[in-house]
Write a protein that holds these residues in place. Structure first.
Motif, PDB file in Angstrom:
ATOM      1  N   SER A  64       0.910  -1.205  -0.105  1.00  0.00           N
ATOM      2  CA  SER A  64      -0.044  -0.039   0.131  1.00  0.00           C
ATOM      3  C   SER A  64       1.052   1.152   0.055  1.00  0.00           C
ATOM      4  CB  SER A  64      -0.819   0.031   1.170  1.00  0.00           C
ATOM      5  OG  SER A  64      -1.719  -1.002   1.130  1.00  0.00           O
ATOM      6  N   GLY A  65       2.070   1.205   0.642  1.00  0.00           N
ATOM      7  CA  GLY A  65       2.888   2.200   0.772  1.00  0.00           C
ATOM      8  C   GLY A  65       3.427   2.819  -0.687  1.00  0.00           C
ATOM      9  N   TRP A  66       3.779   1.458  -1.350  1.00  0.00           N
ATOM     10  CA  TRP A  66       4.280   1.821  -2.813  1.00  0.00           C
ATOM     11  C   TRP A  66       3.180   2.710  -3.439  1.00  0.00           C
ATOM     12  CZ3 TRP A  66       9.080   2.221  -3.716  1.00  0.00           C
ATOM     13  CH2 TRP A  66       9.997   1.583  -3.202  1.00  0.00           C
ATOM     14  N   ILE A  67       2.035   2.147  -3.600  1.00  0.00           N
ATOM     15  CA  ILE A  67       0.719   2.803  -4.177  1.00  0.00           C
ATOM     16  C   ILE A  67       0.707   4.034  -3.823  1.00  0.00           C
ATOM     17  CG2 ILE A  67      -1.624   2.529  -4.688  1.00  0.00           C
ATOM     18  CD1 ILE A  67      -1.554  -0.395  -4.375  1.00  0.00           C
ATOM     19  N   MET A  68       0.862   4.487  -2.623  1.00  0.00           N
ATOM     20  CA  MET A  68       0.397   5.728  -2.080  1.00  0.00           C
ATOM     21  C   MET A  68       1.813   6.726  -2.692  1.00  0.00           C
ATOM     22  SD  MET A  68      -0.978   5.127   1.637  1.00  0.00           S
ATOM     23  CE  MET A  68      -1.007   6.571   2.038  1.00  0.00           C
ATOM     24  N   LEU A  69       2.822   6.182  -2.760  1.00  0.00           N
ATOM     25  CA  LEU A  69       4.047   6.985  -3.061  1.00  0.00           C
ATOM     26  C   LEU A  69       4.014   7.225  -4.567  1.00  0.00           C
ATOM     27  CD1 LEU A  69       7.088   7.817  -2.078  1.00  0.00           C
ATOM     28  CD2 LEU A  69       7.877   5.562  -2.864  1.00  0.00           C
ATOM     29  N   ILE A  70       3.681   6.245  -5.347  1.00  0.00           N
ATOM     30  CA  ILE A  70       3.579   6.493  -6.916  1.00  0.00           C
ATOM     31  C   ILE A  70       2.502   7.132  -7.115  1.00  0.00           C
ATOM     32  CG2 ILE A  70       3.131   5.235  -9.091  1.00  0.00           C
ATOM     33  CD1 ILE A  70       4.610   2.677  -7.755  1.00  0.00           C
ATOM     34  N   THR A  71       1.325   7.257  -6.722  1.00  0.00           N
ATOM     35  CA  THR A  71       0.305   8.077  -7.130  1.00  0.00           C
ATOM     36  C   THR A  71       0.513   9.417  -6.656  1.00  0.00           C
ATOM     37  OG1 THR A  71      -0.918   7.174  -5.305  1.00  0.00           O
ATOM     38  CG2 THR A  71      -1.250   6.123  -7.500  1.00  0.00           C
ATOM     39  N   ALA A  72       0.926   9.879  -5.336  1.00  0.00           N
ATOM     40  CA  ALA A  72       1.006  11.063  -4.847  1.00  0.00           C
ATOM     41  C   ALA A  72       1.625  12.072  -5.742  1.00  0.00           C
ATOM     42  CB  ALA A  72       1.981  11.025  -3.462  1.00  0.00           C
ATOM     43  N   PRO A  73       2.708  12.078  -6.494  1.00  0.00           N
ATOM     44  CA  PRO A  73       3.172  13.124  -7.334  1.00  0.00           C
ATOM     45  C   PRO A  73       2.086  13.445  -8.245  1.00  0.00           C
ATOM     46  CG  PRO A  73       4.770  11.192  -6.981  1.00  0.00           C
ATOM     47  CD  PRO A  73       3.319  10.673  -6.519  1.00  0.00           C
ATOM     48  N   PHE A  74       1.236  12.963  -8.773  1.00  0.00           N
ATOM     49  CA  PHE A  74       0.292  13.403  -9.745  1.00  0.00           C
ATOM     50  C   PHE A  74      -0.547  14.456  -9.379  1.00  0.00           C
ATOM     51  CE2 PHE A  74       0.932   8.988 -11.339  1.00  0.00           C
ATOM     52  CZ  PHE A  74       1.029   9.149 -12.894  1.00  0.00           C
ATOM     53  N   ILE A  75      -0.799  14.702  -7.874  1.00  0.00           N
ATOM     54  CA  ILE A  75      -1.638  15.865  -7.487  1.00  0.00           C
ATOM     55  C   ILE A  75      -0.767  17.107  -7.481  1.00  0.00           C
ATOM     56  CG2 ILE A  75      -2.611  16.843  -5.507  1.00  0.00           C
ATOM     57  CD1 ILE A  75      -3.099  13.682  -4.654  1.00  0.00           C
ATOM     58  N   GLU A 119      -9.740  15.872  -7.993  1.00  0.00           N
ATOM     59  CA  GLU A 119     -10.540  15.035  -6.956  1.00  0.00           C
ATOM     60  C   GLU A 119     -10.610  13.596  -7.781  1.00  0.00           C
ATOM     61  OE1 GLU A 119     -11.985  15.479  -4.057  1.00  0.00           O
ATOM     62  OE2 GLU A 119     -11.622  17.554  -4.016  1.00  0.00           O
ATOM     63  N   LEU A 120     -10.593  13.578  -9.131  1.00  0.00           N
ATOM     64  CA  LEU A 120     -10.627  12.152  -9.766  1.00  0.00           C
ATOM     65  C   LEU A 120      -9.192  11.387  -9.528  1.00  0.00           C
ATOM     66  CD1 LEU A 120     -11.924  10.528 -11.965  1.00  0.00           C
ATOM     67  CD2 LEU A 120     -10.631  11.933 -13.630  1.00  0.00           C
ATOM     68  N   ILE A 121      -8.300  12.244  -9.251  1.00  0.00           N
ATOM     69  CA  ILE A 121      -7.012  11.518  -9.187  1.00  0.00           C
ATOM     70  C   ILE A 121      -6.822  10.860  -7.711  1.00  0.00           C
ATOM     71  CG2 ILE A 121      -4.586  11.685  -8.611  1.00  0.00           C
ATOM     72  CD1 ILE A 121      -4.485  13.908 -10.799  1.00  0.00           C
ATOM     73  N   ILE A 122      -7.564  11.576  -6.622  1.00  0.00           N
ATOM     74  CA  ILE A 122      -7.588  11.057  -5.335  1.00  0.00           C
ATOM     75  C   ILE A 122      -8.619   9.820  -5.381  1.00  0.00           C
ATOM     76  CG2 ILE A 122      -8.254  11.758  -3.085  1.00  0.00           C
ATOM     77  CD1 ILE A 122      -7.343  14.793  -3.752  1.00  0.00           C
ATOM     78  N   THR A 123      -9.577  10.049  -5.916  1.00  0.00           N
ATOM     79  CA  THR A 123     -10.507   8.883  -5.897  1.00  0.00           C
ATOM     80  C   THR A 123      -9.846   7.697  -6.418  1.00  0.00           C
ATOM     81  OG1 THR A 123     -12.377  10.433  -6.234  1.00  0.00           O
ATOM     82  CG2 THR A 123     -12.855   8.114  -6.860  1.00  0.00           C
ATOM     83  N   ILE A 175      -7.160   6.163  -4.079  1.00  0.00           N
ATOM     84  CA  ILE A 175      -7.769   5.395  -2.979  1.00  0.00           C
ATOM     85  C   ILE A 175      -8.531   4.075  -3.469  1.00  0.00           C
ATOM     86  CG2 ILE A 175      -9.681   5.423  -1.185  1.00  0.00           C
ATOM     87  CD1 ILE A 175      -9.151   8.638  -0.904  1.00  0.00           C
ATOM     88  N   GLY A 176      -9.039   4.216  -4.659  1.00  0.00           N
ATOM     89  CA  GLY A 176      -9.531   3.155  -5.457  1.00  0.00           C
ATOM     90  C   GLY A 176      -8.476   1.994  -5.593  1.00  0.00           C
ATOM     91  N   LEU A 228      -5.822   1.771  -3.967  1.00  0.00           N
ATOM     92  CA  LEU A 228      -5.381   0.899  -2.495  1.00  0.00           C
ATOM     93  C   LEU A 228      -6.572   0.104  -2.068  1.00  0.00           C
ATOM     94  CD1 LEU A 228      -4.231   4.123  -0.391  1.00  0.00           C
ATOM     95  CD2 LEU A 228      -2.969   2.099  -0.978  1.00  0.00           C
ATOM     96  N   ALA A 229      -7.692   0.545  -2.145  1.00  0.00           N
ATOM     97  CA  ALA A 229      -8.819  -0.550  -1.687  1.00  0.00           C
ATOM     98  C   ALA A 229      -8.805  -1.704  -2.640  1.00  0.00           C
ATOM     99  CB  ALA A 229     -10.311   0.149  -1.932  1.00  0.00           C
ATOM    100  N   LEU A 230      -8.556  -1.681  -3.968  1.00  0.00           N
ATOM    101  CA  LEU A 230      -8.355  -3.052  -4.770  1.00  0.00           C
ATOM    102  C   LEU A 230      -7.417  -3.807  -4.275  1.00  0.00           C
ATOM    103  CD1 LEU A 230      -9.533  -4.396  -7.141  1.00  0.00           C
ATOM    104  CD2 LEU A 230      -7.955  -2.954  -8.467  1.00  0.00           C
ATOM    105  N   GLU A 231      -6.156  -3.144  -4.001  1.00  0.00           N
ATOM    106  CA  GLU A 231      -5.071  -4.042  -3.673  1.00  0.00           C
ATOM    107  C   GLU A 231      -5.174  -4.868  -2.179  1.00  0.00           C
ATOM    108  OE1 GLU A 231      -1.743  -4.317  -0.962  1.00  0.00           O
ATOM    109  OE2 GLU A 231      -2.773  -2.526  -0.933  1.00  0.00           O
ATOM    110  N   ILE A 232      -5.686  -3.842  -1.282  1.00  0.00           N
ATOM    111  CA  ILE A 232      -6.236  -4.353  -0.055  1.00  0.00           C
ATOM    112  C   ILE A 232      -7.125  -5.602  -0.167  1.00  0.00           C
ATOM    113  CG2 ILE A 232      -7.165  -3.835   2.311  1.00  0.00           C
ATOM    114  CD1 ILE A 232      -5.816  -1.100   2.165  1.00  0.00           C
ATOM    115  N   GLY A 233      -8.085  -5.565  -1.274  1.00  0.00           N
ATOM    116  CA  GLY A 233      -8.861  -6.552  -1.179  1.00  0.00           C
ATOM    117  C   GLY A 233      -8.269  -7.692  -1.667  1.00  0.00           C
TER     118      GLY A 233
END
Length: 568
Positions: A156-167, A245-249, A252-253, A255-260
Motif C-alpha cells: 500500500s505504501g508503494w501505491i501511495m508513493l507512486i500516485t502522490a506526485p500526480f496531484i 478529485e478524480l486522481i484522489i478517488t 484510494i480506489g 488502495l482498496a483494490l490492492e487491500i481487497g
C-alpha cells in the motif's frame, strides 16, 4: 517565488513554531487512525467489552482535540505571518514614497499607487496565510503517514508513493497556465483603478465639457476586460479541482483494490492493518490536495509580489542629506548648478545667493524654470551638478529633519487634509490655543473662523467644508506662522486670487518675511517691488540678478515690467 520566500524567511521563529506544531499534528493523525482501528477491530471483529476499548476511545478524543487545537494554532500563525509581512511591505512602500523626490512622485497615477498599496499587498495574503503553513504541513504529515503505512503494509505504501506526485504536478501545470492570465489581470486592475480615480477626480470638468458619457464607455470596456480575465482564471481553477478529485478517488480506489486482493484472494493481510491503511489514506491524499490548492492560490500572489518588488527596487535619484543642524539665520548660495528633467529642459545657474532675512524674488516668462529653481533651492531635488551652500557648508551636510523643521514651502495650491482647521494648521504638531490664535490672526483667518459655528474645529478637506483658493492659502500661511521657519519659499501664492484676498495674503507674507529668508516666484507687481533682490530667468538661465535698481538697468524684461507697471 524567490521574492515571497525571502519575505517569509525574515520570520524564522514563526516558521519554526509551525514546523513543531505540524509534527504534533502528524503524530495526532496517526494516533487517531490507530485508535479508530482498535475500536472498530475490538467491537466488530474481536468482540471485546466496552471497558477494554474505553482506553482507545479516550486516546481518540484526545487526538481529535489535539488536531483541532493545532489546526487552529496553525491558522492563527499563518494569519499572523501574513499580517506582519503585509504591514512591513506597506511600511516600506510608504517610506520609499515619502523619500521619493518630487520629480518622481508623478511617475504613477494616484489610483495606481493606491492599488499597489492596498490591492497588490492584500494579494500576498493567500501565500503567507495558506500556502506557507500548508507547505510545512505537506512536508511533514504525508511523510509521517507514508512511513507508518510502509511499516503496516509496504505494498500500500508503494501505491501511495507512486500516485502522490500526480496531484502537485497537476497543480503546478495549472499554475503555469494561469500565471500569464494573473499577470494580465493585475495589469488590467492597475489600469482600471488609475483610470477610475482620475475620472472621478475630474468628474466636474468632464460634465462641464459634456464628455462624461464617453469616459463612462471607456470605464465600462476596461471593467469588462478585467471581468473576462478573472472569469477565465476561475474557469481553469474549477476544471483543475475536478481533475484533482478524480486522481484522489482513483488513488484510494487502487488502495482498496490492492487491500481487497491481499485480504480475500491471497489472505496475507489481516483486518486491522488493512483498515488502518484505508482509514489513514484520505488524510494522506487530502494533505497533498490541500497543498495543490494552496499552491494554486499562492501562484496568484506571485504576480503581485513581482510588481511590489519592482516598485520597491526601482532606482531613483533621491536628495542627499547629512547630520549637521540648520542654524538661524540662513544664507543660501547656488554655485554652478544644473538640473534637468525629461531630457527637454535644463536649468543652469552659475551663481545665485539669498542673504539672511533677505527677500529674493524670481521672475521670468512662463516655462523658463522658475518653479524648478525654487524646488532645487527648497530641497525638493538635488542639482545634477554644482552645489547648494547653506551658511557656508554644502546642503548635503545638513540634517534632513532639521532642514524641514525650519523650512516652509507654499505652493499655488496648498493641500488640505481631511480634518479640522486646527489639525490642518498644526500638521501633527502640538500647540497652545494662544499660539494657534496668533497664527490665525497673522494669516488673516480670524474673520473666516469667526463665521464658522465650530470655529477652528470645523472639518475641512475631503468630506468637510469646502474652502476657496484664498482661504487655503491663508491656512498654508497659518502653518508657517505656527512653525516660525528660518526659510520660506513661495511659488506664486497670490496668482488667481481676488484683490482683497491678495492684499490680506501680501500683508501676512510681509509679516512672515521679517524673521526669515524668503524666496518667492512672483507674478504680481507689488510682491516684486518689495524685493531686496530680483533674479530674472530666461530659458533656464539666470540673465540678471541683484537689487531692483540694478536689474532694471541690466535687463529690458525686468525694466518693462517694473517701469510699465504690468504683472508678469
Amino acid at each position: 517565488m524567490k521574492t515571497l520566500q525571502a519575505w517569509a524567511f525574515q520570520y524564522r521563529t514563526v516558521l519554526f513554531i509551525l514546523f513543531l506544531l505540524t509534527g504534533v499534528l502528524a503524530a495526532a493523525i496517526i494516533v487517531q487512525s490507530y485508535a479508530i482501528v482498535q475500536v472498530v477491530d475490538g467491537v466488530f471483529v474481536q468482540d471485546v467489552s466496552f471497558e477494554e476499548i474505553s482506553f482507545f476511545l479516550v486516546i481518540l478524543v484526545g487526538a481529535l482535540l489535539i488536531r483541532s487545537v493545532v489546526n487552529y494554532s496553525n491558522a492563527r500563525l499563518g494569519l499572523h505571518l501574513s499580517l506582519t509581512v503585509r504591514k512591513s511591505i506597506r511600511n516600506d512602500l510608504l517610506s520609499k514614497w515619502t523619500k521619493q523626490p518630487v520629480s518622481e512622485k508623478g511617475r504613477n497615477q494616484t489610483g495606481e499607487k493606491l492599488t499597489t498599496l492596498i490591492d497588490y499587498v492584500d494579494q500576498l495574503d493567500p501565500y503567507f496565510r495558506e500556502y506557507v503553513p500548508q507547505v510545512i504541513k505537506t512536508t511533514i504529515v504525508p511523510l509521517a503517514i507514508l512511513i507508518s503505512v510502509f511499516i503496516v503494509n509496504p505494498n500500500s505504501g508503494w501505491i501511495m508513493l507512486i500516485t502522490a506526485p500526480f496531484i502537485p504536478i497537476s497543480y503546478i501545470l495549472v499554475g503555469l497556465k494561469t500565471q500569464q492570465k494573473s499577470d494580465r489581470q493585475l495589469a488590467e486592475l492597475s489600469f482600471f483603478s488609475g483610470k477610475f480615480l482620475d475620472i472621478l477626480q475630474g468628474l466636474q470638468t468632464l460634465k462641464l465639457f459634456g464628455r462624461g458619457k464617453e469616459q463612462a464607455t471607456v470605464l465600462k470596456e476596461t471593467n469588462a476586460g478585467f471581468q473576462k480575465t478573472t472569469l477565465s482564471i476561475l474557469k481553469i481553477a474549477f476544471a483543475s479541482s475536478f481533475f484533482i478529485e478524480l486522481i484522489i478517488t482513483l488513488g484510494i480506489g487502487l488502495l482498496a483494490l490492492e487491500i481487497g486482493f491481499q485480504m480475500l484472494v491471497f489472505e496475507t493481510l489481516a483486518f486491522a492493518p488493512a483498515f488502518f491503511v484505508l482509514a489513514i489514506a484520505p488524510e494522506y491524499y487530502n494533505s497533498l490536495k490541500e497543498l495543490g490548492a494552496a499552491f494554486h492560490t499562492g501562484r496568484g500572489s506571485l504576480a503581485a509580489a513581482e510588481k511590489l518588488k519592482e516598485e520597491l527596487d526601482a532606482k531613483e535619484k533621491s536628495v542627499k542629506w547629512g547630520s549637521s543642524p540648520l542654524r538661524y539665520p540662513v544664507r543660501l548660495d547656488l554655485n554652478q548648478a544644473t538640473y534637468s528633467y525629461g531630457g527637454e529642459f535644463t536649468l543652469q545657474i552659475d551663481a545665485l545667493e539669498a542673504l539672511p532675512n533677505e527677500r529674493l524674488v524670481i521672475i521670468g516668462p512662463s516655462g523658463q524654470g522658475k518653479t524648478t529653481l525654487l524646488g532645487v533651492l527648497a530641497g525638493l531635488y538635488d542639482p545634477l551638478t554644482g552645489a547648494i551652500v547653506v551658511n557656508g557648508k554644502e546642503r548635503n551636510t545638513v540634517d534632513e529633519s532639521s532642514w524641514w523643521d525650519q523650512t516652509t514651502y507654499i505652493s499655488q495650491h496648498p493641500y488640505l487634509f481631511s480634518g479640522t482647521i486646527r489639525e490642518n494648521i498644526e500638521m501633527g504638531t502640538v500647540s497652545s490655543d494662544d499660539e494657534l490664535k496668533h497664527a490665525i490672526e497673522a494669516s488673516g483667518l480670524t474673520e473666516l473662523i469667526s463665521t464658522l459655528p465650530q470655529g477652528w474645529s470645523t472639518a475641512v478637506g475631503e468630506g468637510g467644508r469646502g474652502l476657496s483658493g484664498g482661504e487655503k492659502q491663508r491656512i498654508a500661511l497659518a502653518r508657517s506662522f505656527l512653525k516660525k521657519p528660518a526659510l520660506v519659499f513661495y511659488d506664486e501664492p497670490t496668482i488667481g486670487l481676488d484683490v482683497k484676498t491678495e492684499r490680506i495674503l501680501s500683508q501676512s507674507m510681509e509679516s512672515l518675511s521679517e524673521t526669515a529668508t524668503v524666496i518667492t516666484v512672483a507674478h504680481r507687481l507689488p510682491t516684486i517691488r518689495k524685493a531686496d533682490k530680483i533674479a530674472v530667468l530666461e530659458d533656464g538661465r539666470l540673465v540678471a540678478f541683484g537689487p531692483p535698481e540694478h536689474v532694471i538697468r541690466e535687463n529690458a524684461y525686468a525694466a518693462s515690467l517694473l517701469e510699465g507697471g504690468d504683472d508678469v
